[in-house]
Design a protein around this motif. Structure first.
Motif, PDB file in Angstrom:
ATOM      1  N   VAL A 180      42.036  47.664  29.075  1.00  0.00           N
ATOM      2  CA  VAL A 180      41.482  48.469  30.162  1.00  0.00           C
ATOM      3  C   VAL A 180      42.598  48.947  31.093  1.00  0.00           C
ATOM      4  O   VAL A 180      42.653  50.120  31.499  1.00  0.00           O
ATOM      5  N   VAL A 181      43.502  48.046  31.441  1.00  0.00           N
ATOM      6  CA  VAL A 181      44.628  48.425  32.316  1.00  0.00           C
ATOM      7  C   VAL A 181      45.494  49.483  31.640  1.00  0.00           C
ATOM      8  O   VAL A 181      45.924  50.458  32.268  1.00  0.00           O
ATOM      9  N   ALA A 182      45.753  49.308  30.352  1.00  0.00           N
ATOM     10  CA  ALA A 182      46.644  50.236  29.638  1.00  0.00           C
ATOM     11  C   ALA A 182      46.084  51.648  29.611  1.00  0.00           C
ATOM     12  O   ALA A 182      46.828  52.627  29.792  1.00  0.00           O
ATOM     13  N   TYR A 183      44.767  51.785  29.403  1.00  0.00           N
ATOM     14  CA  TYR A 183      44.180  53.117  29.262  1.00  0.00           C
ATOM     15  C   TYR A 183      43.669  53.693  30.574  1.00  0.00           C
ATOM     16  O   TYR A 183      43.462  54.910  30.668  1.00  0.00           O
ATOM     17  N   LYS A 184      43.461  52.873  31.593  1.00  0.00           N
ATOM     18  CA  LYS A 184      42.900  53.363  32.852  1.00  0.00           C
ATOM     19  C   LYS A 184      43.901  53.296  34.015  1.00  0.00           C
ATOM     20  O   LYS A 184      43.550  53.662  35.135  1.00  0.00           O
ATOM     21  N   GLN A 185      45.089  52.836  33.778  1.00  0.00           N
ATOM     22  CA  GLN A 185      46.030  52.615  34.882  1.00  0.00           C
ATOM     23  C   GLN A 185      46.392  53.904  35.617  1.00  0.00           C
ATOM     24  O   GLN A 185      46.412  54.976  34.994  1.00  0.00           O
ATOM     25  N   PRO A 186      46.658  53.765  36.935  1.00  0.00           N
ATOM     26  CA  PRO A 186      46.502  52.568  37.759  1.00  0.00           C
ATOM     27  C   PRO A 186      45.033  52.307  38.063  1.00  0.00           C
ATOM     28  O   PRO A 186      44.267  53.238  38.309  1.00  0.00           O
ATOM     29  N   VAL A 187      44.645  51.048  38.058  1.00  0.00           N
ATOM     30  CA  VAL A 187      43.238  50.684  38.182  1.00  0.00           C
ATOM     31  C   VAL A 187      43.120  49.423  39.034  1.00  0.00           C
ATOM     32  O   VAL A 187      44.013  48.572  39.032  1.00  0.00           O
ATOM     33  N   THR A 188      42.014  49.311  39.767  1.00  0.00           N
ATOM     34  CA  THR A 188      41.773  48.146  40.615  1.00  0.00           C
ATOM     35  C   THR A 188      41.074  47.047  39.817  1.00  0.00           C
ATOM     36  O   THR A 188      40.501  47.293  38.752  1.00  0.00           O
ATOM     37  N   ARG A 189      41.091  45.830  40.369  1.00  0.00           N
ATOM     38  CA  ARG A 189      40.405  44.710  39.707  1.00  0.00           C
ATOM     39  C   ARG A 189      38.893  44.928  39.657  1.00  0.00           C
ATOM     40  O   ARG A 189      38.251  44.566  38.667  1.00  0.00           O
ATOM     41  N   SER A 190      38.375  45.517  40.725  1.00  0.00           N
ATOM     42  CA  SER A 190      36.921  45.747  40.727  1.00  0.00           C
ATOM     43  C   SER A 190      36.529  46.748  39.648  1.00  0.00           C
ATOM     44  O   SER A 190      35.477  46.604  38.995  1.00  0.00           O
ATOM     45  N   ARG A 191      37.350  47.745  39.411  1.00  0.00           N
ATOM     46  CA  ARG A 191      37.070  48.721  38.362  1.00  0.00           C
ATOM     47  C   ARG A 191      37.153  48.060  36.987  1.00  0.00           C
ATOM     48  O   ARG A 191      36.331  48.328  36.097  1.00  0.00           O
ATOM     49  N   ILE A 192      38.133  47.195  36.798  1.00  0.00           N
ATOM     50  CA  ILE A 192      38.262  46.480  35.519  1.00  0.00           C
ATOM     51  C   ILE A 192      37.035  45.598  35.286  1.00  0.00           C
ATOM     52  O   ILE A 192      36.466  45.563  34.179  1.00  0.00           O
ATOM     53  N   SER A 193      36.622  44.902  36.336  1.00  0.00           N
ATOM     54  CA  SER A 193      35.446  44.033  36.210  1.00  0.00           C
ATOM     55  C   SER A 193      34.196  44.838  35.900  1.00  0.00           C
ATOM     56  O   SER A 193      33.335  44.409  35.123  1.00  0.00           O
ATOM     57  N   ALA A 194      34.083  46.029  36.512  1.00  0.00           N
ATOM     58  CA  ALA A 194      32.917  46.869  36.249  1.00  0.00           C
ATOM     59  C   ALA A 194      32.903  47.350  34.812  1.00  0.00           C
ATOM     60  O   ALA A 194      31.837  47.415  34.166  1.00  0.00           O
ATOM     61  N   ILE A 195      34.054  47.668  34.256  1.00  0.00           N
ATOM     62  CA  ILE A 195      34.131  48.135  32.872  1.00  0.00           C
ATOM     63  C   ILE A 195      33.800  46.997  31.906  1.00  0.00           C
ATOM     64  O   ILE A 195      33.051  47.188  30.930  1.00  0.00           O
ATOM     65  N   ARG A 196      34.315  45.829  32.168  1.00  0.00           N
ATOM     66  CA  ARG A 196      34.096  44.695  31.261  1.00  0.00           C
ATOM     67  C   ARG A 196      32.768  43.994  31.527  1.00  0.00           C
ATOM     68  O   ARG A 196      32.270  43.264  30.659  1.00  0.00           O
ATOM     69  N   GLY A 197      32.226  44.147  32.727  1.00  0.00           N
ATOM     70  CA  GLY A 197      30.957  43.499  33.034  1.00  0.00           C
ATOM     71  C   GLY A 197      31.078  42.066  33.486  1.00  0.00           C
ATOM     72  O   GLY A 197      30.062  41.388  33.681  1.00  0.00           O
ATOM     73  N   VAL A 198      32.312  41.564  33.691  1.00  0.00           N
ATOM     74  CA  VAL A 198      32.539  40.193  34.178  1.00  0.00           C
ATOM     75  C   VAL A 198      33.683  40.224  35.188  1.00  0.00           C
ATOM     76  O   VAL A 198      34.467  41.173  35.230  1.00  0.00           O
ATOM     77  N   ASN A 199      33.771  39.152  35.973  1.00  0.00           N
ATOM     78  CA  ASN A 199      34.877  39.034  36.932  1.00  0.00           C
ATOM     79  C   ASN A 199      36.186  38.800  36.182  1.00  0.00           C
ATOM     80  O   ASN A 199      36.267  37.935  35.296  1.00  0.00           O
ATOM     81  N   CYS A 200      37.206  39.572  36.551  1.00  0.00           N
ATOM     82  CA  CYS A 200      38.483  39.533  35.816  1.00  0.00           C
ATOM     83  C   CYS A 200      39.647  39.023  36.667  1.00  0.00           C
ATOM     84  O   CYS A 200      40.809  39.190  36.269  1.00  0.00           O
TER      85      CYS A 200
END
Length: 264
Positions: A180-200
């Protein structure tokens, strides 16, 4: 009494005259003295001027000599001789064997004191030679530089030797978060968690400690930290830049748009 007061005494006249003569004009004995003094001063001035001219000439000559010595052209340094192809190839291979991170062509050119335009073609030739010879390693561009890598077909043997049966691979959660970081960077933790559906949060800390992800500022709206992949990420994956990442389209499900609408 009247005679003494009204007229000068005869004996006093020469005295007054001599006094008048002494006060009113210079005596005959004084004139030669003035003339000789003037002459002496003039001669001394002329002598001083001549001495000054001689001294100035000497100083000027000395300064000119110094300027001539200092202005003498120094010999230009001899240019560094060009290495022949065999020696250049060997020097590059020797350096690449000891580097612990990709090294740029400019750095190699500076170390070897060779024209930069010779380095790139020689590295390409070395890489092609390794591939043609079927070596267990190859030379690849990675993270803006060059480094030797083992070939993928021998990865199992290398892993067995290094790890000795111990698994240090990233977990599935870490790999997903890294993707997720590699393809969406720069990205926030909340955005990563929203994409994965869990706290990251914990996974992000793990990736940061491994040197694969790093902070890169804050988001202008929320002030949340932004994350991106590092140079080590490119190095570990053998990529030269993020443009070399494989496209995501072939790996996406056919109903991705429906899934996206359902998650809103």
């Amino acid at each position: 009494m009247a005679l003494a007061v009204g007229a000068p005494v005869a004996d006093e006249q020469p005295t007054a005259a001599s006094s008048t003569h002494s006060v009113g004009e210079p005596g005959a004995d004084e004139q030669p003295t003035d003339a000789s003094s003037t002459l002496s001063v003039g001669a001394a001035g002329a002598g001083g001027q001549a001495a000054g001219e001689r001294a100035g000439t000497a100083v000027g000559d000395a300064g000119g000599a110094r300027r001539q010595r200092s202005g003498r052209a120094r010999p230009a340094p001899e240019p560094t001789p060009l290495l022949d192809d065999t020696e250049l190839r060997g020097a590059l291979e020797a350096i690449l064997l000891v580097v612990d991170e990709p090294v740029s062509e400019l750095t190699l050119a500076q170390v070897l004191e060779q024209p930069p335009e010779r380095i790139g073609p020689m590295l390409d030739d070395i890489a092609a030679g390794y591939t043609a010879a079927g070596h267990g390693f190859d030379l690849r561009r990675a993270a803006g530089g060059w480094r030797l890598y083992t070939r993928p077909e021998y990865a199992s043997y290398v892993e067995r030797f290094i790890l000795d049966g111990q698994s240090v691979r990233l977990t599935q959660a870490a790999l997903e978060t890294l993707a997720v970081v590699a393809y969406k960077q720069p990205v926030t933790r909340s955005r990563i968690s929203a994409i994965r559906g869990v706290n990251c949060d914990g996974v992000i800390r793990t990736l940061v400690s491994r040197g694969l992800v790093e902070e890169c500022g804050t988001e202008s709206d929320s002030g949340a930290y932004l994350y991106r992949t590092t140079t080590m990420f490119l190095e570990k994956l053998g990529l030269n830049s993020l443009d070399d990442l494989p496209p995501l389209a072939p790996f996406l499900p056919d109903d991705v748009e429906e899934l996206a609408d359902a998650s809103r």
